[in-house]
Design a protein around this motif. Structure first.
Motif, short mmCIF file in Angstrom:
data_model
loop_
_atom_site.label_atom_id
_atom_site.label_comp_id
_atom_site.label_asym_id
_atom_site.label_seq_id
_atom_site.Cartn_x
_atom_site.Cartn_y
_atom_site.Cartn_z
N ALA A 58 0.84 -1.21 0.00
CA ALA A 58 0.00 0.00 0.00
C ALA A 58 0.87 1.25 0.00
O ALA A 58 0.58 2.21 -0.74
CB ALA A 58 -0.93 0.00 1.21
N LYS A 62 1.07 4.04 -2.95
CA LYS A 62 0.82 5.45 -2.64
C LYS A 62 1.99 6.30 -3.12
O LYS A 62 1.80 7.41 -3.65
CB LYS A 62 0.60 5.61 -1.14
CG LYS A 62 0.14 6.99 -0.72
CD LYS A 62 -1.15 7.40 -1.37
CE LYS A 62 -2.36 6.91 -0.64
NZ LYS A 62 -3.62 7.47 -1.15
N LYS A 129 -4.27 8.20 -10.23
CA LYS A 129 -5.54 7.76 -9.63
C LYS A 129 -5.57 6.23 -9.52
O LYS A 129 -6.00 5.69 -8.50
CB LYS A 129 -6.72 8.26 -10.47
CG LYS A 129 -8.06 7.93 -9.89
CD LYS A 129 -9.19 8.47 -10.75
CE LYS A 129 -10.52 8.06 -10.17
NZ LYS A 129 -11.64 8.43 -11.00
N ASP A 132 -3.43 5.20 -6.66
CA ASP A 132 -4.14 5.53 -5.41
C ASP A 132 -5.19 4.47 -5.09
O ASP A 132 -5.32 4.03 -3.94
CB ASP A 132 -4.81 6.90 -5.50
CG ASP A 132 -4.01 8.00 -4.83
OD1 ASP A 132 -3.19 7.70 -3.95
OD2 ASP A 132 -4.21 9.17 -5.21
N GLU A 133 -5.95 4.08 -6.10
CA GLU A 133 -6.99 3.07 -5.89
C GLU A 133 -6.38 1.73 -5.48
O GLU A 133 -6.89 1.06 -4.58
CB GLU A 133 -7.84 2.92 -7.16
CG GLU A 133 -8.74 4.11 -7.42
CD GLU A 133 -9.40 4.10 -8.78
OE1 GLU A 133 -9.15 3.15 -9.58
OE2 GLU A 133 -10.17 5.03 -9.06
N SER A 135 -3.57 1.35 -3.96
CA SER A 135 -3.09 1.55 -2.59
C SER A 135 -4.23 1.36 -1.59
O SER A 135 -4.05 0.72 -0.55
CB SER A 135 -2.49 2.95 -2.43
OG SER A 135 -2.10 3.17 -1.10
N GLU A 136 -5.39 1.90 -1.89
CA GLU A 136 -6.55 1.76 -1.00
C GLU A 136 -6.97 0.29 -0.87
O GLU A 136 -7.33 -0.15 0.22
CB GLU A 136 -7.72 2.62 -1.49
CG GLU A 136 -7.50 4.11 -1.32
CD GLU A 136 -7.26 4.50 0.13
OE1 GLU A 136 -7.96 4.00 1.04
OE2 GLU A 136 -6.34 5.32 0.36
N VAL A 137 -6.92 -0.44 -1.97
CA VAL A 137 -7.26 -1.87 -1.93
C VAL A 137 -6.29 -2.61 -1.01
O VAL A 137 -6.70 -3.41 -0.16
CB VAL A 137 -7.24 -2.48 -3.36
CG1 VAL A 137 -7.26 -3.99 -3.32
CG2 VAL A 137 -8.41 -1.94 -4.17
N LEU A 139 -4.45 -1.31 1.34
CA LEU A 139 -4.60 -0.83 2.71
C LEU A 139 -5.80 -1.51 3.38
O LEU A 139 -5.73 -1.89 4.55
CB LEU A 139 -4.76 0.69 2.73
CG LEU A 139 -4.60 1.36 4.08
CD1 LEU A 139 -3.26 1.04 4.71
CD2 LEU A 139 -4.76 2.86 3.94
N HIS A 140 -6.88 -1.69 2.64
CA HIS A 140 -8.05 -2.40 3.18
C HIS A 140 -7.66 -3.85 3.52
O HIS A 140 -8.03 -4.37 4.58
CB HIS A 140 -9.21 -2.38 2.19
CG HIS A 140 -10.38 -3.18 2.64
ND1 HIS A 140 -11.22 -2.78 3.66
CD2 HIS A 140 -10.85 -4.39 2.23
CE1 HIS A 140 -12.14 -3.69 3.86
NE2 HIS A 140 -11.95 -4.68 3.00
N HIS A 143 -5.72 -3.93 6.66
CA HIS A 143 -6.58 -3.82 7.84
C HIS A 143 -7.22 -5.17 8.18
O HIS A 143 -7.33 -5.52 9.36
CB HIS A 143 -7.65 -2.75 7.64
CG HIS A 143 -7.10 -1.36 7.68
ND1 HIS A 143 -7.56 -0.36 6.87
CD2 HIS A 143 -6.11 -0.81 8.42
CE1 HIS A 143 -6.87 0.75 7.11
NE2 HIS A 143 -5.99 0.49 8.04
#
Length: 192
Positions: A58, A62, A129, A132-133, A135-137, A139-140, A143
């Motif tokens: 992630a 980013k 973009k 970024d998307e 990275s969010e995947v 990061l989820h 978690h």
């Protein structure tokens, strides 16, 4: 020569009694908890590795997004510079006594160059973009792995308390927490 005598404390006597009774009666409660704790610790180590791995991914994604965003900003600055030159050429073409054809040609050239620069900047923004998307995947997913790791740590702690208290209901809660951990780990592995 003095003979030493060891007088066991009541606590030591009780521990010896419990150990002898448990061994003699075929009680394998402690053994089962120990094996389960070892399994949970192994699963926890795998979850921990995955959590760290996805967190790193992630962060790298980013970072790539930031690089592409900077490249896009540079292209937009270049676009703005070409716009300024186009405006100056258009203005110069209106001044009496100058070669207006030369300045009109320059203005058209800048206008044409700007189009390629705009497309490059927009492409870089799309790439940013997308990073970024991604990275969010990741990061989820990180978690989810962290949640699984937390649940397995709770299960291990409960197993330790179970071993001390020998309470069957605590063992069930420990195993339930371990099960929840496996479910969360499965969700992380499936990117859910």
């Amino acid at each position: 020569m003095a003979t030493e005598y060891e007088v066991p404390s009541p606590h030591e006597h009780h521990l010896e009694h419990v150990a002898e009774h448990a061994h003699g009666s075929g009680d394998n409660f402690a053994g089962k908890i120990a094996v389960m704790t070892a399994i949970m610790a192994t699963v926890g180590a795998l979850f921990s590795f995955q959590a760290g791995s996805t967190e790193n991914a992630a962060a790298m994604n980013k970072n790539n997004a930031a690089i592409k965003k900077t490249e896009a900003a540079n292209q937009w600055n270049y676009y703005q510079a070409k716009s300024s030159r186009q405006n100056l050429a258009e203005l110069a073409a209106t001044i009496p006594g100058v070669d207006s054809a030369k300045y009109n040609a320059a203005a058209e050239r800048y206008k044409s160059e700007k189009e390629d620069i705009r497309k490059a900047a927009e492409k870089l923004e799309e790439e940013s973009k997308a990073w970024d998307e991604l990275s969010e995947v990741k990061l989820h997913q990180h978690h989810r792995w962290a949640q699984a790791m937390t649940a397995i740590q709770i299960a291990i702690s409960l197993a330790a308390i179970t071993l001390l208290t020998r309470k069957d209901w605590l063992k069930k809660i420990s195993y339930t927490a371990a099960g929840a951990s496996v479910i969360l780990g499965s969700l992380a592995a499936m990117h859910i």
